[in-house]
Motif scaffolding. Structure first.
Motif, mmCIF file in Angstrom:
data_model
loop_
_atom_site.group_PDB
_atom_site.id
_atom_site.type_symbol
_atom_site.label_atom_id
_atom_site.label_comp_id
_atom_site.label_asym_id
_atom_site.label_seq_id
_atom_site.Cartn_x
_atom_site.Cartn_y
_atom_site.Cartn_z
ATOM 1 N N ASN A 142 0.821 -1.200 0.000
ATOM 2 C CA ASN A 142 0.000 0.000 0.000
ATOM 3 C C ASN A 142 0.863 1.262 0.000
ATOM 4 N N HIS A 143 1.978 1.226 0.738
ATOM 5 C CA HIS A 143 2.907 2.365 0.675
ATOM 6 C C HIS A 143 3.439 2.524 -0.745
ATOM 7 N N ARG A 144 3.708 1.410 -1.422
ATOM 8 C CA ARG A 144 4.235 1.520 -2.783
ATOM 9 C C ARG A 144 3.216 2.158 -3.724
ATOM 10 N N VAL A 145 1.937 1.900 -3.510
ATOM 11 C CA VAL A 145 0.908 2.559 -4.332
ATOM 12 C C VAL A 145 1.133 4.071 -4.313
ATOM 13 N N HIS A 146 1.370 4.602 -3.112
ATOM 14 C CA HIS A 146 1.567 6.042 -2.964
ATOM 15 C C HIS A 146 2.943 6.485 -3.445
ATOM 16 N N VAL A 147 3.963 5.698 -3.147
ATOM 17 C CA VAL A 147 5.315 6.059 -3.570
ATOM 18 C C VAL A 147 5.416 6.044 -5.092
ATOM 19 N N ASP A 148 4.778 5.064 -5.733
ATOM 20 C CA ASP A 148 4.796 5.018 -7.197
ATOM 21 C C ASP A 148 4.129 6.249 -7.791
ATOM 22 N N ALA A 149 3.053 6.710 -7.163
ATOM 23 C CA ALA A 149 2.394 7.936 -7.639
ATOM 24 C C ALA A 149 3.364 9.111 -7.568
ATOM 25 N N LEU A 150 4.077 9.234 -6.454
ATOM 26 C CA LEU A 150 5.042 10.327 -6.313
ATOM 27 C C LEU A 150 6.200 10.168 -7.285
ATOM 28 N N ARG A 151 6.619 8.932 -7.550
ATOM 29 C CA ARG A 151 7.725 8.717 -8.481
ATOM 30 C C ARG A 151 7.332 9.083 -9.905
ATOM 31 N N GLU A 152 6.047 8.990 -10.212
ATOM 32 C CA GLU A 152 5.597 9.403 -11.535
ATOM 33 C C GLU A 152 5.653 10.916 -11.694
#
Length: 268
Positions: free
Chosen positions: A146-156
């Motif tokens: 679930n943290h990666r869901v958010h981190v991936d959004a920021l990485r985009e």
């Protein structure tokens, strides 16, 4: 602003860094020098004029682990009164579960999710031969996913190269390594017990002239920190599990409202 103070307190406030707070909420934030908006994150003022703090969050993090321990590990919780930590008791079970293949996945949506109000938590792939260690492994992985869901959004939206982690989960090296493998990026944990308090103290100290700015931390953060690097093989395996985690959530989107309606005695 406590989570911004937490990022500051662990040396994670700045460009190219994602500061992660794994607590009641899944907090994930990074700094930029220009505003950029997206439905997946908040964009608000940073510490200085011209800085923007971008934060992607959901109420789906370590509270799921605490719930499991409180609800399903009652007798072990009682053993803590004898000086034995529940985390030390279940730790070997989780380590053993990580050493073997598992079909078990967990969506950590006990108290909320990034998928709207109707989404709920659940184990998938659960079989009769799975034990508590397998379930706890799935819970921790689900939190990291679930943290990666958010981190991936920021990485985009922003160029990031490393992450820093705080919160109760950050005290367990096994859990931190899971986060590093899931995020596939270097992850640093510092010996900071109260990150938000440190961040607030840095701001207050700068305000009265003790520090040149809130960014001038007097501690040697390099000496206080430990960096966990993703293992390529484990990271590839976690990536496969993460993508399945997301695919299943997409497929459940239509069913979640009907499940929620059962509590109302109706159907949707």
């Amino acid at each position: 602003h406590d989570v911004t103070a937490s990022a500051l307190g662990i040396g994670g406030y700045g460009e190219a860094v994602v500061a992660i707070v794994a607590g009641t909420y899944s907090i994930n934030e990074t700094v930029a020098t220009a505003p950029r908006i997206d439905a997946r994150w908040f964009c608000r003022n940073g510490l200085r004029r011209g800085e923007w703090n971008n934060m992607s969050i959901s109420p789906a993090s370590a509270a799921n682990y605490d719930w499991f321990l409180d609800t399903l590990c009652g007798s072990e919780r009682a053993a803590e009164t004898d000086g034995r930590s529940i985390h030390a008791i279940v730790g070997p079970e989780i380590e053993a579960a990580l050493a073997r293949p598992s079909t078990l996945l967990f969506h950590p949506y006990l108290f909320g999710s990034p998928h709207g109000r109707a989404a709920s938590a659940g184990f998938l792939g659960l079989r009769g031969w799975h034990d508590r260690g397998d379930m706890l492994r799935a819970v921790i992985e689900g939190i990291a996913f679930n943290h990666r869901v958010h981190v991936d959004a920021l990485r985009e939206g922003f160029a990031t190269r490393e992450a820093r982690l705080t919160g109760g989960i950050s005290r367990n090296p096994t859990f931190v390594q899971i986060f590093a493998d899931v995020l596939a990026m270097p992850l640093t944990v510092t010996e900071t017990e109260e990150a938000a308090a440190w961040g607030a103290a840095l701001c207050a100290g700068a305000g009265v002239g003790l520090f040149a700015s809130p960014r001038h931390d007097p501690r040697d953060l390099a000496a206080l920190g430990r960096t966990y690097r993703p293992d390529p093989e484990r990271s590839a395996a976690m990536d496969k599990r993460y993508r399945l985690h997301c695919d299943i959530a997409d497929h459940l989107a239509e069913a979640w409202p009907s499940i929620e309606a059962l509590a109302e005695g109706g159907e949707r």
